[in-house]
Design a protein around this motif. Structure first.
Motif, mmCIF file in Angstrom:
data_model
loop_
_atom_site.group_PDB
_atom_site.id
_atom_site.type_symbol
_atom_site.label_atom_id
_atom_site.label_comp_id
_atom_site.label_asym_id
_atom_site.label_seq_id
_atom_site.Cartn_x
_atom_site.Cartn_y
_atom_site.Cartn_z
ATOM 1 N N LYS A 283 5.349 -10.851 -14.789
ATOM 2 C CA LYS A 283 4.949 -11.572 -13.757
ATOM 3 C C LYS A 283 4.798 -11.232 -12.653
ATOM 4 N N ARG A 284 4.481 -11.441 -11.145
ATOM 5 C CA ARG A 284 4.448 -11.655 -10.560
ATOM 6 C C ARG A 284 5.493 -11.712 -9.903
ATOM 7 N N HIS A 285 6.415 -10.995 -8.669
ATOM 8 C CA HIS A 285 7.389 -11.124 -7.974
ATOM 9 C C HIS A 285 7.252 -12.269 -7.142
ATOM 10 N N ASP A 286 6.507 -12.613 -7.202
ATOM 11 C CA ASP A 286 6.764 -14.598 -6.417
ATOM 12 C C ASP A 286 6.880 -15.781 -7.193
ATOM 13 N N ASP A 287 6.767 -15.345 -8.351
ATOM 14 C CA ASP A 287 6.796 -15.978 -9.455
ATOM 15 C C ASP A 287 8.253 -15.896 -10.348
ATOM 16 N N LEU A 288 9.131 -15.404 -9.519
ATOM 17 C CA LEU A 288 10.550 -14.728 -9.725
ATOM 18 C C LEU A 288 11.003 -15.916 -9.050
ATOM 19 N N ASP A 289 12.103 -16.598 -9.977
ATOM 20 C CA ASP A 289 12.730 -18.051 -8.950
ATOM 21 C C ASP A 289 14.195 -17.084 -8.210
ATOM 22 N N ALA A 290 14.781 -17.613 -7.729
ATOM 23 C CA ALA A 290 16.393 -17.106 -7.494
ATOM 24 C C ALA A 290 16.909 -16.661 -9.075
ATOM 25 N N ILE A 291 16.790 -17.971 -10.092
ATOM 26 C CA ILE A 291 17.695 -17.438 -11.176
ATOM 27 C C ILE A 291 17.636 -16.682 -11.507
ATOM 28 N N ASP A 292 16.254 -16.388 -11.678
ATOM 29 C CA ASP A 292 15.393 -14.776 -12.668
ATOM 30 C C ASP A 292 15.956 -13.563 -11.552
ATOM 31 N N ARG A 293 15.653 -13.757 -10.388
ATOM 32 C CA ARG A 293 15.609 -12.346 -9.745
ATOM 33 C C ARG A 293 17.938 -12.097 -10.143
#
Length: 164
Positions: free
Chosen positions: A6-16
């Protein structure tokens, strides 16, 4: 075949939050991880599996204390090769990958070709590594060594909660 990371901007707050928690403790149970990130276990497990399958989570490891293993010296070696064709670069890189003292190696731009991070027990061990391993690899024009005195920061990966 693994999915494309995934691209970093595809990660939401929960993924992070999941990634940050696993970065700090890769042995968290799904239940404990879910509690830390504010999810129930089933959706948490689903997200972790998706992050693994997409390549965002590459692996889970134990971080070893080199000093406790008798390898208290970290050495950075700048290596310049005679030739820069693909075959020479590949063979040299493969040889570094097989060398136990080498814990990281990068093909780099600049005044030298490779930056190699090595752990050894002391200067005798380092001299032995140079003579019996590194200097036996073909194609080296020169090397330059820097001994690390103390690690000021050591991380395996970035914390996605700290990245912008």
């Amino acid at each position: 075949m693994a999915a494309k990371p995934k691209r970093h901007d595809d990660l939401d707050a929960i993924d992070r939050r999941i990634l940050s928690a696993l970065r700090a403790d890769g042995r968290l149970t799904t239940q404990a991880l879910a509690e830390k990130v504010g999810l129930s276990p089933s959706p948490c497990w689903t997200r972790v599996k998706r992050l693994e399958e997409s390549g965002v989570i590459e692996n889970y490891v134990a971080v070893l204390n080199h000093g406790a293993l008798g390898l208290s010296n970290t050495v950075f070696v700048e290596v310049t090769l005679d030739k820069h064709d693909d075959k020479v670069l590949d063979l040299f890189g493969e040889a570094l990958a097989r060398t136990p003292e080498v814990i990281e190696a990068y093909l780099v731009t600049g005044d030298y070709d490779f930056l190699v991070k090595v752990v050894v027990s002391g200067t005798d061990h380092y001299e032995r590594f140079l003579r019996e391993t590194l200097y036996r690899l073909p194609g080296i024009r020169q090397t330059r060594t820097t001994f690390g005195l103390r690690a000021l920061k050591r991380a395996i990966s970035v914390d996605p909660l700290q990245m912008r």
